[in-house]
Design a protein around this motif. Structure first.
Motif, PDB file in Angstrom:
ATOM      1  N   ARG A 157       1.363 -15.550   7.652  1.00  0.00           N
ATOM      2  CA  ARG A 157      -0.026 -15.151   7.370  1.00  0.00           C
ATOM      3  C   ARG A 157      -0.631 -15.991   6.250  1.00  0.00           C
ATOM      4  NH1 ARG A 157      -4.547 -13.751   8.491  1.00  0.00           N
ATOM      5  NH2 ARG A 157      -5.413 -11.793   7.842  1.00  0.00           N
ATOM      6  N   VAL A 158       0.141 -16.284   5.193  1.00  0.00           N
ATOM      7  CA  VAL A 158      -0.421 -17.012   4.045  1.00  0.00           C
ATOM      8  C   VAL A 158      -0.616 -18.492   4.336  1.00  0.00           C
ATOM      9  CG1 VAL A 158       0.489 -15.371   2.366  1.00  0.00           C
ATOM     10  CG2 VAL A 158       1.777 -17.446   2.867  1.00  0.00           C
ATOM     11  N   ARG A 159       0.002 -19.009   5.370  1.00  0.00           N
ATOM     12  CA  ARG A 159      -0.192 -20.429   5.712  1.00  0.00           C
ATOM     13  C   ARG A 159      -1.647 -20.738   6.021  1.00  0.00           C
ATOM     14  NH1 ARG A 159       4.550 -19.871   9.348  1.00  0.00           N
ATOM     15  NH2 ARG A 159       6.309 -20.123   7.961  1.00  0.00           N
ATOM     16  N   THR A 160      -2.386 -19.749   6.482  1.00  0.00           N
ATOM     17  CA  THR A 160      -3.778 -19.971   6.849  1.00  0.00           C
ATOM     18  C   THR A 160      -4.756 -19.539   5.754  1.00  0.00           C
ATOM     19  OG1 THR A 160      -3.909 -17.805   7.924  1.00  0.00           O
ATOM     20  CG2 THR A 160      -3.261 -19.686   9.300  1.00  0.00           C
ATOM     21  N   LEU A 161      -4.243 -19.028   4.660  1.00  0.00           N
ATOM     22  CA  LEU A 161      -5.103 -18.529   3.585  1.00  0.00           C
ATOM     23  C   LEU A 161      -4.802 -19.245   2.276  1.00  0.00           C
ATOM     24  CD1 LEU A 161      -4.675 -14.720   4.328  1.00  0.00           C
ATOM     25  CD2 LEU A 161      -6.639 -16.132   4.947  1.00  0.00           C
ATOM     26  N   GLN A 162      -5.833 -19.572   1.543  1.00  0.00           N
ATOM     27  CA  GLN A 162      -5.638 -20.179   0.232  1.00  0.00           C
ATOM     28  C   GLN A 162      -5.543 -19.079  -0.815  1.00  0.00           C
ATOM     29  OE1 GLN A 162      -8.824 -22.922  -0.416  1.00  0.00           O
ATOM     30  NE2 GLN A 162      -7.997 -24.425   0.995  1.00  0.00           N
ATOM     31  N   ASP A 163      -4.893 -19.401  -1.918  1.00  0.00           N
ATOM     32  CA  ASP A 163      -4.794 -18.486  -3.056  1.00  0.00           C
ATOM     33  C   ASP A 163      -4.190 -17.135  -2.685  1.00  0.00           C
ATOM     34  OD1 ASP A 163      -5.987 -20.428  -4.687  1.00  0.00           O
ATOM     35  OD2 ASP A 163      -7.981 -19.734  -4.107  1.00  0.00           O
ATOM     36  N   SER A 164      -3.177 -17.159  -1.852  1.00  0.00           N
ATOM     37  CA  SER A 164      -2.474 -15.923  -1.515  1.00  0.00           C
ATOM     38  C   SER A 164      -0.985 -16.203  -1.504  1.00  0.00           C
ATOM     39  CB  SER A 164      -2.942 -15.389  -0.160  1.00  0.00           C
ATOM     40  OG  SER A 164      -2.647 -16.306   0.859  1.00  0.00           O
ATOM     41  N   MET A 218      15.418   9.776   7.010  1.00  0.00           N
ATOM     42  CA  MET A 218      14.517   8.943   6.222  1.00  0.00           C
ATOM     43  C   MET A 218      14.826   7.483   6.527  1.00  0.00           C
ATOM     44  SD  MET A 218      12.175   9.507   3.707  1.00  0.00           S
ATOM     45  CE  MET A 218      12.666  11.048   3.000  1.00  0.00           C
ATOM     46  N   ILE A 219      13.769   6.712   6.745  1.00  0.00           N
ATOM     47  CA  ILE A 219      13.913   5.291   7.022  1.00  0.00           C
ATOM     48  C   ILE A 219      12.977   4.525   6.087  1.00  0.00           C
ATOM     49  CG2 ILE A 219      12.183   5.356   8.875  1.00  0.00           C
ATOM     50  CD1 ILE A 219      13.837   3.173  10.304  1.00  0.00           C
ATOM     51  N   ILE A 220      13.390   3.312   5.734  1.00  0.00           N
ATOM     52  CA  ILE A 220      12.555   2.436   4.920  1.00  0.00           C
ATOM     53  C   ILE A 220      11.846   1.468   5.870  1.00  0.00           C
ATOM     54  CG2 ILE A 220      12.470   0.751   3.041  1.00  0.00           C
ATOM     55  CD1 ILE A 220      13.413   3.540   2.162  1.00  0.00           C
ATOM     56  N   LEU A 221      10.538   1.369   5.727  1.00  0.00           N
ATOM     57  CA  LEU A 221       9.723   0.477   6.559  1.00  0.00           C
ATOM     58  C   LEU A 221       8.974  -0.497   5.658  1.00  0.00           C
ATOM     59  CD1 LEU A 221       8.226   3.178   8.965  1.00  0.00           C
ATOM     60  CD2 LEU A 221      10.117   1.604   9.428  1.00  0.00           C
ATOM     61  N   HIS A 222       8.647  -1.657   6.204  1.00  0.00           N
ATOM     62  CA  HIS A 222       8.042  -2.728   5.406  1.00  0.00           C
ATOM     63  C   HIS A 222       6.798  -3.279   6.101  1.00  0.00           C
ATOM     64  CE1 HIS A 222      11.929  -2.601   3.410  1.00  0.00           C
ATOM     65  NE2 HIS A 222      12.470  -2.681   4.608  1.00  0.00           N
ATOM     66  N   HIS A 223       5.819  -3.645   5.281  1.00  0.00           N
ATOM     67  CA  HIS A 223       4.589  -4.260   5.776  1.00  0.00           C
ATOM     68  C   HIS A 223       4.415  -5.605   5.094  1.00  0.00           C
ATOM     69  CE1 HIS A 223       0.477  -4.449   7.342  1.00  0.00           C
ATOM     70  NE2 HIS A 223       0.147  -4.962   6.165  1.00  0.00           N
ATOM     71  N   GLY A 224       4.407  -6.680   5.884  1.00  0.00           N
ATOM     72  CA  GLY A 224       4.228  -8.020   5.337  1.00  0.00           C
ATOM     73  C   GLY A 224       2.768  -8.429   5.398  1.00  0.00           C
ATOM     74  N   SER A 225       2.277  -8.996   4.291  1.00  0.00           N
ATOM     75  CA  SER A 225       0.870  -9.377   4.230  1.00  0.00           C
ATOM     76  C   SER A 225       0.672 -10.503   3.230  1.00  0.00           C
ATOM     77  CB  SER A 225       0.033  -8.156   3.831  1.00  0.00           C
ATOM     78  OG  SER A 225      -1.346  -8.453   3.859  1.00  0.00           O
ATOM     79  N   TYR A 226      -0.574 -10.880   3.024  1.00  0.00           N
ATOM     80  CA  TYR A 226      -0.933 -11.892   2.038  1.00  0.00           C
ATOM     81  C   TYR A 226      -1.243 -11.263   0.683  1.00  0.00           C
ATOM     82  CZ  TYR A 226      -5.622 -10.324   3.204  1.00  0.00           C
ATOM     83  OH  TYR A 226      -6.729  -9.538   3.421  1.00  0.00           O
ATOM     84  N   THR A 227      -1.151  -9.944   0.619  1.00  0.00           N
ATOM     85  CA  THR A 227      -1.432  -9.229  -0.616  1.00  0.00           C
ATOM     86  C   THR A 227      -0.677  -7.904  -0.619  1.00  0.00           C
ATOM     87  OG1 THR A 227      -3.210  -8.393  -2.045  1.00  0.00           O
ATOM     88  CG2 THR A 227      -3.474  -8.055   0.324  1.00  0.00           C
ATOM     89  N   GLY A 228      -0.474  -7.350  -1.802  1.00  0.00           N
ATOM     90  CA  GLY A 228       0.137  -6.026  -1.883  1.00  0.00           C
ATOM     91  C   GLY A 228      -0.834  -4.967  -1.375  1.00  0.00           C
ATOM     92  N   ILE A 229      -0.302  -3.847  -0.948  1.00  0.00           N
ATOM     93  CA  ILE A 229      -1.122  -2.756  -0.418  1.00  0.00           C
ATOM     94  C   ILE A 229      -1.141  -1.635  -1.451  1.00  0.00           C
ATOM     95  CG2 ILE A 229      -1.416  -1.101   1.467  1.00  0.00           C
ATOM     96  CD1 ILE A 229      -1.563  -3.989   2.440  1.00  0.00           C
ATOM     97  N   ASP A 230      -2.299  -1.401  -2.063  1.00  0.00           N
ATOM     98  CA  ASP A 230      -2.424  -0.278  -3.000  1.00  0.00           C
ATOM     99  C   ASP A 230      -2.656   1.023  -2.239  1.00  0.00           C
ATOM    100  OD1 ASP A 230      -2.062  -1.791  -5.348  1.00  0.00           O
ATOM    101  OD2 ASP A 230      -4.159  -2.437  -5.279  1.00  0.00           O
ATOM    102  N   SER A 231      -3.559   0.978  -1.277  1.00  0.00           N
ATOM    103  CA  SER A 231      -3.779   2.122  -0.400  1.00  0.00           C
ATOM    104  C   SER A 231      -4.104   1.575   0.989  1.00  0.00           C
ATOM    105  CB  SER A 231      -4.906   3.017  -0.919  1.00  0.00           C
ATOM    106  OG  SER A 231      -6.126   2.330  -0.905  1.00  0.00           O
ATOM    107  N   ILE A 232      -3.660   2.284   1.996  1.00  0.00           N
ATOM    108  CA  ILE A 232      -3.830   1.838   3.373  1.00  0.00           C
ATOM    109  C   ILE A 232      -5.224   2.220   3.857  1.00  0.00           C
ATOM    110  CG2 ILE A 232      -2.945   2.021   5.731  1.00  0.00           C
ATOM    111  CD1 ILE A 232      -0.243   2.907   4.364  1.00  0.00           C
ATOM    112  N   ASP A 233      -5.942   1.243   4.374  1.00  0.00           N
ATOM    113  CA  ASP A 233      -7.299   1.445   4.872  1.00  0.00           C
ATOM    114  C   ASP A 233      -7.326   1.067   6.352  1.00  0.00           C
ATOM    115  OD1 ASP A 233     -10.001   1.480   5.465  1.00  0.00           O
ATOM    116  OD2 ASP A 233     -10.577   0.124   3.829  1.00  0.00           O
TER     117      ASP A 233
END
Length: 161
Positions: free
Chosen positions: A46-53, A1-16
């Motif tokens: 990623r958030v440097r280019t987005l407002q309100d994130s 088992m390994i722990i993996l991480h996804h960095g984004s401008y928002t949390g991920i509720d479900s992967i699309d």
């Protein structure tokens, strides 16, 4: 088992997967990193280019053995190799929705900005594949990424935060 991480401008509720873009290292899919700090850096850039994130890291557990036992097609590149470079180039050149490969999960080195510039030189014919690999190995710190390209593969990720 390994722990993996996804960095984004928002949390991920479900992967699309339909929100994924083609032309990436391993194709159109969901990308994760075993290094939390690197995922956070990606989110911050990623958030440097987005407002309100705000930078957000979502973490998952992944059991590769269970996925492979279930018949999930996994490709692993343990190092920068000619095969890896050709695979990345093929995926980066593919801007269609038709995948370049048939793997559900691909694990291998990240072609970060430094590596990406060197791949461009190879794609433009300035370097041979051997020169590319030699340059990458001596000028880059290798970091791994995990690509999930099918809905079936995503079922082997368990969200933990």
């Amino acid at each position: 088992m390994i722990i993996l991480h996804h960095g984004s401008y928002t949390g991920i509720d479900s992967i699309d997967l339909s929100k994924s873009k083609p032309g990436k290292d391993f194709g159109k899919g969901f990308y994760l990193n075993p290094d939390y700090d690197q995922a956070l850096l990606w989110a911050e850039s990623r958030v440097r280019t987005l407002q309100d994130s705000k930078p957000t890291v979502t973490s998952y557990e992944f059991d590769i053995d269970r996925a492979q036992q279930a018949g999930i097609k996994v490709k692993v590149f343990n190092d920068y190799t000619a095969e890896w470079a050709e695979f990345v180039v093929g995926n980066r050149r593919n801007t269609s929705d038709i995948p370049y490969h048939t793997f559900d999960i691909v694990i291998g080195p990240i072609a970060d900005d430094n590596v990406g510039r060197q791949i461009q030189l190879y794609m433009q014919g300035y370097w041979s594949i051997e020169q590319l690999i030699d340059r990458i190995k001596y000028t880059s710190k290798m970091s791994m990424q995990y690509f999930f390209g099918s809905v079936e593969a995503l079922t082997y990720l368990t969200k933990i935060s």
